[in-house]
Design an enzyme around this catalytic site. Structure first.
Site, PDB file in Angstrom:
ATOM      1  CG  ASP A  52     -54.861 -18.925  17.195  1.00 27.53           C
ATOM      2  OD1 ASP A  52     -54.505 -20.159  17.655  1.00 27.53           O
ATOM      3  OD2 ASP A  52     -55.539 -18.232  17.980  1.00 27.53           O
ATOM      4  CG  ASN A  94     -57.689 -24.024  21.723  1.00 21.41           C
ATOM      5  OD1 ASN A  94     -59.109 -24.022  21.604  1.00 21.41           O
ATOM      6  ND2 ASN A  94     -57.337 -23.539  23.071  1.00 21.41           N
ATOM      7  CG  ASP A 329     -59.437 -11.731  23.961  1.00 14.95           C
ATOM      8  OD1 ASP A 329     -60.395 -12.426  24.617  1.00 14.95           O
ATOM      9  OD2 ASP A 329     -58.999 -11.848  22.775  1.00 14.95           O
ATOM     10  CD  GLU A 357     -58.086 -18.733  23.767  1.00  8.45           C
ATOM     11  OE1 GLU A 357     -58.976 -18.340  24.407  1.00  8.45           O
ATOM     12  OE2 GLU A 357     -57.480 -18.326  22.800  1.00  8.45           O
ATOM     13  CG  HIS A 401     -53.010 -17.134  24.114  1.00  6.30           C
ATOM     14  ND1 HIS A 401     -52.966 -15.911  23.268  1.00  6.30           N
ATOM     15  CD2 HIS A 401     -54.305 -17.407  24.368  1.00  6.30           C
ATOM     16  CE1 HIS A 401     -54.264 -15.830  22.928  1.00  6.30           C
ATOM     17  NE2 HIS A 401     -54.970 -16.580  23.285  1.00  6.30           N
ATOM     18  NE  ARG A 402     -56.031 -12.840  24.267  1.00  5.27           N
ATOM     19  CZ  ARG A 402     -54.964 -12.091  23.715  1.00  5.27           C
ATOM     20  NH1 ARG A 402     -53.898 -11.740  24.124  1.00  5.27           N
ATOM     21  NH2 ARG A 402     -55.103 -12.181  22.190  1.00  5.27           N
ATOM     22  CE  LYS A 429     -55.552 -20.020  20.900  1.00  2.63           C
ATOM     23  NZ  LYS A 429     -56.470 -19.413  20.328  1.00  2.63           N
TER      24      LYS A 429
END
Ligand code: DC
Length: 669
Positions: A52, A94, A329, A357, A401-402, A429
């Site tokens: 990112d 993204n 998040d 995402e 990613h999360r 990311k």
């Protein structure tokens, strides 16, 4: 970073030690854009290095900003609000923050100064809404076209001609889909250098307010103090100018911290908490509030200004009901903590998950269910009940990613089941070294960390096979032959007699040997190539026959057995060093094939060779390795025999991976 197709996490147990967080994504990208837009040069310390931030840096270069790297410090030479490039195609991957913020800033600059820019991203970015931001910008006189689907990127900003902008009237923007629209507008309008006040009015209830707080905080660091009236009306004072603060330090990422705070709550003992450094009570990030939510679930927390220490408090954890609008998040981590809680955890007001995402509500529900959890999802909430019986699951990560990071915590399940994470590289990311960091602070029962051994005679191709298998699985690789070769080389260099077992064993014990990526260093010197020499191999075969030498090299070899797993090649990996290995391969090829392979190898390196003498030499070496008194070369009783005389390397690798797959508990996905 793990670039494998999947990463198998063995069942994990304890957490202890210290984690240093990577820089905050939210702060890094805001600071980068502000440094790029302002007048002057800005030194940014501890900047996050990830996908990112990389796309944001590329965008700044496309605008003509100076960008200089020095480790994790970056110096940005800002454009001072005047476009240095008029026409560019900008790819933002993204990254939602980058796309929304760069769009707002460039739409204003390009329209006012006569630029023309294309904004695009990965296919998922083209499904993430941007219409509310465009609708806020167009009435100001910004020229913005959708070049794909209306309401979504890709976009064209400006048409090459300058346009007068009208910023005198209050600017209205919706705040209930993504707070990034407001962040983008605030940053862009502070750079507009208007000589009158600029007012932004939020339509609808503003979500994710803490992210706006970060934006306002950083704008103030760049010289513009925005008046905030109840999160509904924001006023930029007349004559505001963005000015570089000179230097700025990025704090650790509070969302990334959530995985380790949760880890401490699940698996750190009371007297030995897990310490997370880089964020604390002094943090400006809203996800700091995750710490309070983790406490409510039972975590035992000590919070310093720039660190937090966490251990188990209540166990099992306690279910909570929480409005997560302020921590969208980090709330994903709470959903995974719910796997370890009694009762129903209900996370509400998370509609924004659906436009991140991936559709995170649907994705979390699907993957939690695979583990055995009972999940209910709604338009803007999720409810999670712990599994009655855990299941070994293959977790899809949806290029998010999360999802990869929070589901890694499922490996702490008390059913001792592994967890397979697909496409683990998606963590790049925001946290490229996430799994390495995790493995640095968790433990596992030794027999839970998998070992694959590949033994066989010289030139059977076991090194090539074993390292390829290790690479495909993301496991560590031990070339045990190199350990004996290094001992032989050390003996040659020190003039040690090759029949002096005591001295050779002493040399082996004190070997200063380091294996790096693609490189082996002996006493600080790169010996990767030297170790492959025929005379070194021949001497290795001799010194390896001494029991004291073998004993001296044992600890070094055992130390390669670490998370997430090991592939070891040699002569006695499956019989002596790792007798409990999960899969043992005994690799052979005919003497003729092996002599030919060695011959081609030498010739390709420009070393002259004779195929008959090579064959005689390797048969002699086989005989010595097979008949020595200690650890003779022979297949382990439970080894899978693989004659690769007629196989390509790829075919051998596939055969081993297929055998390995049959021993894993994961169903095909
Ligand atoms: O695999 P290689 O050719 O690099 O090994 C060099 C020598 O080291 C080999 O002839 C025997 C010895 N060796 C050993 O005894 N045990 C091992 N596990 C690996 C190698």
């Amino acid at each position: 970073m793990f670039t494998t197709r999947f990463l198998d996490l063995p069942p994990l147990q304890r957490a202890a030690g210290t984690v240093r967080l990577p820089g905050s994504k939210s702060i890094s990208n805001r600071v980068l854009l502000l440094a790029g837009l302002c007048a002057g040069s800005t030194r940014i310390d501890a900047l996050l290095a990830s996908d990112d931030t990389r796309v944001m840096l590329d965008a700044l270069r496309a605008l003509g900003c100076g960008v200089e790297h020095d480790g994790d410090t970056v110096r940005i030479d800002g454009i001072g609000g005047v476009l240095r490039a008029r026409d560019s195609d900008i790819f933002l991957g993204n990254s939602g923050t980058s796309t929304r913020s760069v769009t707002a800033a460039l739409a204003l600059l390009a329209s006012a100064q006569g630029g023309r820019f294309a904004i695009r991203g990965v296919p998922r970015m083209h499904e993430r809404p941007i219409g509310d931001l465009v609708d806020a910008l167009r009435p100001l006189g910004c020229v913005i076209d959708y070049t794909g689907v209306a309401g979504f990127p890709p976009l064209r900003l400006g048409d090459g001609a300058p346009h007068a902008l009208s910023l005198a009237e209050p600017i209205r923007v919706r705040g209930d889909v993504s707070s990034q629209f407001l962040t983008g507008l605030l940053q862009a309008l502070c750079a507009a250098s208007a000589d009158h006040e600029i007012v932004i009015e939020v339509v609808g209830e503003l979500i994710s307010k803490p992210y706006i707080a970060i934006t306002l905080n950083l704008l103030a660091r760049f010289g513009v103090v925005v008046r905030n009236e109840r999160w509904a009306r924001f006023t930029i004072p007349a004559g505001s100018r963005l000015v570089s603060p000179g230097a700025i330090q990025v704090e650790g990422d509070a969302s990334s911290a959530s995985y380790f705070v949760a880890l401490g709550a699940i698996a750190a003992e009371h007297g030995a908490p897990l310490r997370v450094e880089g964020m604390g009570s002094g943090s400006i990030q809203g996800d700091l509030a995750f710490v309070g939510a983790a406490q409510a679930m039972g975590a035992n927390v000590l919070l310093g200004e720039h660190w937090v220490e966490v251990s188990r408090g209540s166990w099992p954890l306690k279910a909570i009901t929480l409005d997560c609008n302020h921590i969208p998040d980090a709330a994903m981590t709470l959903a995974v903590m719910a796997l370890f809680a009694t009762g129903t955890t209900r996370l509400t007001n998370i509609a924004s998950w659906r436009v991140k995402e991936t559709d995170r509500i649907a994705a979390m529900a699907a993957e939690l269910r695979k583990l055995g959890a009972v999940v209910t999802e709604g338009a803007d909430f999720i409810e999670v009940n712990a599994p009655a019986a855990w299941r070994a699951a293959t977790i899809r990560t949806y290029d998010d990613h999360r999802i990869a990071m929070c589901f890694s915590l499922a490996a702490l399940n008390d059913a001792a089941l592994p967890v397979r994470i697909l496409d683990p590289q998606c963590v790049a990311k925001t946290f490229p070294d996430y799994f390495e960091t995790l493995f640095g602070v968790v433990g596992a029962r030794p027999n839970a960390v998998p070992i694959i051994t590949v033994d066989g005679p010289t030139a059977s191709g076991k090194g090539t096979l074993a390292s390829a298998v290790a690479q495909r699985l993301g496991y560590h690789f031990l070339d045990s032959g190199a350990v004996y070769r290094a001992t032989a080389l050390a003996a040659m260099r020190s003039g040690t007699r090759t029949d002096d077992e005591q001295r050779l064993a002493q040399l082996a014990t004190n070997l200063d040997l380091h294996f790096g990526p693609g490189e082996i260093r002996l006493s600080g010197q790169d010996v990767t190539e030297t170790l492959r020499l025929e005379e070194v191999g021949a001497l290795a075969s001799k010194v390896s026959a001494f029991p004291l030498v073998r004993a001296a090299l044992r600890t070094l070899q055992l130390s390669f057995h670490r998370l997430p797993g090991l592939v070891a090649d040699g002569r006695d990996m499956g019989t002596v060093i790792f007798p409990g290995a999960d899969l043992k391969i005994y690799l052979t090829a005919s003497a003729a094939t092996r002599a030919e392979r060695r011959y081609k190898q030498l010739i390709s390196k420009g070393i002259s060779a004779n195929i008959d003498s090579l064959r005689a030499e390797l048969e002699l070496r086989d005989a010595r390795d097979q008949t020595r008194a200690v650890s003779p070369l022979r297949p382990a009783a439970d080894a899978m025999l693989l004659d690769n005389s007629a196989f390509s390397v790829d075919a051998s690798v596939d055969a081993v991976l297929t055998a390995w797959e049959q021993r894993r508990p994961f169903k095909a996905t």
